[in-house]
Design a protein around this motif. Sequence first.
Motif, short mmCIF file in Angstrom:
data_model
loop_
_atom_site.label_atom_id
_atom_site.label_comp_id
_atom_site.label_asym_id
_atom_site.label_seq_id
_atom_site.Cartn_x
_atom_site.Cartn_y
_atom_site.Cartn_z
N LEU A 131 5.18 10.78 2.06
CA LEU A 131 4.78 9.63 1.26
C LEU A 131 5.25 8.36 1.99
CD1 LEU A 131 3.31 9.27 -1.43
CD2 LEU A 131 5.53 9.00 -2.53
N ARG A 132 4.30 7.46 2.27
CA ARG A 132 4.59 6.29 3.09
C ARG A 132 4.36 5.03 2.27
NH1 ARG A 132 1.44 4.86 8.76
NH2 ARG A 132 2.71 3.02 9.35
N PHE A 133 5.42 4.18 2.16
CA PHE A 133 5.35 2.92 1.42
C PHE A 133 5.30 1.76 2.42
CE2 PHE A 133 7.36 5.91 -1.43
CZ PHE A 133 6.78 5.64 -2.66
N LEU A 134 4.25 0.95 2.33
CA LEU A 134 4.11 -0.24 3.17
C LEU A 134 4.43 -1.47 2.33
CD1 LEU A 134 0.75 0.65 4.98
CD2 LEU A 134 3.08 1.06 5.78
N PHE A 135 5.33 -2.34 2.83
CA PHE A 135 5.80 -3.51 2.09
C PHE A 135 5.25 -4.79 2.71
CE2 PHE A 135 8.99 -0.18 1.58
CZ PHE A 135 9.10 -0.12 0.21
N ALA A 136 5.11 -5.80 1.85
CA ALA A 136 4.69 -7.12 2.31
C ALA A 136 5.86 -7.84 2.94
CB ALA A 136 4.14 -7.93 1.14
N THR A 137 5.62 -8.52 4.04
CA THR A 137 6.63 -9.27 4.77
C THR A 137 6.16 -10.71 4.92
OG1 THR A 137 5.64 -8.62 6.88
CG2 THR A 137 7.39 -7.21 6.00
N PRO A 138 7.03 -11.63 5.32
CA PRO A 138 6.58 -13.03 5.49
C PRO A 138 5.44 -13.19 6.49
CG PRO A 138 8.96 -12.92 5.43
CD PRO A 138 8.48 -11.49 5.45
N GLN A 139 5.38 -12.32 7.49
CA GLN A 139 4.30 -12.41 8.48
C GLN A 139 2.99 -11.82 7.96
OE1 GLN A 139 7.30 -11.13 9.11
NE2 GLN A 139 8.22 -12.71 10.42
N GLU A 197 0.85 -1.19 0.00
CA GLU A 197 0.00 0.00 0.00
C GLU A 197 0.88 1.24 0.00
OE1 GLU A 197 -3.73 1.87 2.62
OE2 GLU A 197 -2.60 0.11 3.32
N VAL A 198 0.32 2.33 -0.55
CA VAL A 198 0.99 3.63 -0.55
C VAL A 198 0.04 4.64 0.09
CG1 VAL A 198 2.06 5.44 -1.94
CG2 VAL A 198 2.29 3.05 -2.61
N ARG A 199 0.52 5.33 1.11
CA ARG A 199 -0.30 6.32 1.81
C ARG A 199 0.38 7.68 1.75
NH1 ARG A 199 -1.70 3.00 7.41
NH2 ARG A 199 -2.75 1.20 6.41
N SER A 200 -0.45 8.72 1.84
CA SER A 200 0.08 10.09 1.79
C SER A 200 -0.56 10.91 2.90
CB SER A 200 -0.21 10.73 0.43
OG SER A 200 -1.62 10.79 0.21
N HIS A 201 0.25 11.80 3.47
CA HIS A 201 -0.24 12.69 4.51
C HIS A 201 0.59 13.98 4.43
CE1 HIS A 201 -2.00 14.11 8.23
NE2 HIS A 201 -0.78 14.31 8.74
N ASN A 202 -0.12 15.07 4.13
CA ASN A 202 0.56 16.36 3.91
C ASN A 202 1.63 16.19 2.84
OD1 ASN A 202 -1.10 17.53 5.83
ND2 ASN A 202 0.34 17.19 7.52
N ASN A 203 2.87 16.38 3.16
CA ASN A 203 3.95 16.22 2.17
C ASN A 203 4.78 14.96 2.42
OD1 ASN A 203 5.06 17.11 4.54
ND2 ASN A 203 6.57 18.50 3.59
N VAL A 229 12.19 -5.10 5.41
CA VAL A 229 11.77 -3.70 5.51
C VAL A 229 10.24 -3.67 5.54
CG1 VAL A 229 11.82 -1.42 4.44
CG2 VAL A 229 13.81 -2.91 4.31
N GLY A 230 9.70 -3.09 6.59
CA GLY A 230 8.25 -3.01 6.72
C GLY A 230 7.65 -1.79 6.06
N GLU A 231 8.29 -0.62 6.18
CA GLU A 231 7.78 0.60 5.57
C GLU A 231 8.90 1.62 5.47
OE1 GLU A 231 5.97 3.26 9.14
OE2 GLU A 231 4.75 1.53 8.56
N LEU A 232 8.71 2.55 4.53
CA LEU A 232 9.62 3.67 4.31
C LEU A 232 8.81 4.94 4.17
CD1 LEU A 232 12.20 2.14 1.78
CD2 LEU A 232 12.59 2.64 4.19
N ILE A 233 9.29 6.01 4.78
CA ILE A 233 8.59 7.30 4.73
C ILE A 233 9.53 8.32 4.10
CG2 ILE A 233 7.44 9.10 6.06
CD1 ILE A 233 6.83 7.00 8.19
N PHE A 234 9.01 9.05 3.10
CA PHE A 234 9.76 10.09 2.42
C PHE A 234 8.98 11.40 2.51
CE2 PHE A 234 11.08 6.12 0.56
CZ PHE A 234 12.45 6.24 0.47
N ARG A 235 9.76 12.47 2.68
CA ARG A 235 9.17 13.82 2.70
C ARG A 235 9.53 14.52 1.40
NH1 ARG A 235 10.19 17.23 7.96
NH2 ARG A 235 8.80 15.56 8.71
N ILE A 236 8.52 15.00 0.68
CA ILE A 236 8.72 15.66 -0.61
C ILE A 236 8.09 17.04 -0.52
CG2 ILE A 236 8.29 15.50 -3.10
CD1 ILE A 236 7.99 12.49 -2.74
N ASN A 237 8.88 18.04 -0.68
CA ASN A 237 8.39 19.42 -0.57
C ASN A 237 7.76 19.91 -1.86
OD1 ASN A 237 9.27 19.63 2.13
ND2 ASN A 237 11.36 20.18 1.46
#
Length: 589
Positions: free
Chosen positions: A41-49, A33-39, A69-77
């Motif tokens: 960007l949050r990437f959620l990854f599938a894991t074995p669990q 899944e990909v989620r966004s909040h303000n500026n 890796v469970g998730e990564l968050i990036f800030r884009i101005n």
Amino acid sequence: ADLYRITVDDKNEAILLPIYGVLTPFHVSLIKEVRSHNNELRFLFATPQHGKSVTLNFRALSDPSSVFVGELIFRINDTRAFNTILSSTKEMIKKYKQRETQAAKIASLKKQENLILSKVSGIPTLRNVFIRPTSRRSPGVLEAHTNGFRFTARTGKQTDILYSNIRQAYFQPPDHEVIVLIHFHLHSDIMVGEKKTNDIQFFQEVSDASQSVSQSRTKYRSDRDEYEEEERERQLKKRMKEDFTRFYKEVENSLAMTPYPMTFEIPFRDMGFHGVPFKSNVFIQPTFSSFVQLIEAPFFIAFANEIELASFERVDFHLRLFDVKFIPKDYSKPVVEITNIPRDSLDAIKELLNDWKIPYYERKINLDWKKIMKTIRDDPEGFISLGGWDFLKSDSDSEHEDDDEEEGSDFEEEDDEDEEEDPYEFGSEDDESYDEDEDEDADEDFDEDEEEDEGLDWEEMEEEAKNEDKKAKEVRKLKGDVYDSDDDNRPSRPPPSKGSSRPSSSGGSRPSSSSSSARPSSSSSARPSSSSSGSARPSSGGGSARPSSSSSSSSGGARPSSGGSSSSQRQGTLKFPTGNSGSRPPARK
């Protein structure tokens, strides 16, 4: 600068994310899944669990210390870059999931043999028909070949249906509907366009065809135009029915001597009923072997040979609707439910189930069939050892007994109320609980009551009036009155003048029953009343006024007298008061 920019690779279905200055690729199958909040960007990854993807299989890792890796968050101005990356990433994930879902559907389909085209001319053909279900509506031609049907749309797309895969065929005429159709229920699913289904239908709409014919007509229509349109619609229905009837009869005749004989069933509309099998209220009709609803999608078909028993629920005389549940013979399949059926259809459904030899039970409440079927699947031997479906029979019998007791108590209460309300009611001729003596006594009492209630005849009234006159004469003698003669010898009072008004009767007194001749008083003036007021009552017959009673004189109103016969006058003669408050009239000289 490019090392810190997120890049979307549509060709390889991957996204490059910068991690510590290194662009690290992640395949789209790993992105849950990909989620966004303000500026951000949050990437959620599938894991074995938490991996739920059908095609995503994690290999068994020998190193238990492996980290995912469970998730990564990036800030884009940059707002423009933020929206571009977000939309392109979601679109890539959507296309990938659709392709994987379609591939999974195709993989689950049963492999069928190829269609053998017939080389004989004059095969059964049905033209200008539509297919359901489909994502794009396009007319086409339906042909019956050697081992199956082939539908060729105007766009060139083909759909093949093998005879061996058809479980039941139906034909529904347009007599009471706006469409005419041929429906095939299949053993195994096939792909129709992008949809997986086991029900496929070919139809024509009468309304659309009639509108296309009359499109050139003006919008201002007269009664004649409407009549012509109705006639044109009737002719169109007749022609469509003939075309579909000819097609299915040709198919039955051509397949009669083949390994795939086919019989088209026609629903019985007279035995149909309304109900809700899914979400909408539709008209369900029985055939020789099933209940069907073929007009609205999703279609409903319930075969009688798959039903083990039926349970009628919410059956109560106080309710207008009821439900029916069909328990399948295969306990792994779900229970078929039809809700909100009108009560007047109950007997027709029962009669149909009797013809199919399907047992049924009635209840006032609904059962949780999901829990019941789960219990049966978990322990089928225990279910059989406990008597199987006998618990439905026992519950149904107990409910009927409760109903009978309630009805009996209601009738007893009504009988008690009737006895209390009619204590003087005599028994009927069929009642033998009374003795003859009691009946005779009751009849005598009843006759005496009737005689007392009846009015006196004229002779008795005359005799009673004479006795009252005698008593009145004795009273007058005691008071000093010298008149012993009849009432006719008394002087009468002159009638009131025409200008005088009649006294009002609003004082609560009733008119006197004296005639025109009144009894003379001891003087020419009217006798005073025993009350303090000295007002006299004028007679309507013109005679002398009689003294009023204390109740009427105290109110101040005069009471007029109405003329009548002599007997009624004597019967209504008033006796003079003997109180001490009033003065006696002087004796006549």
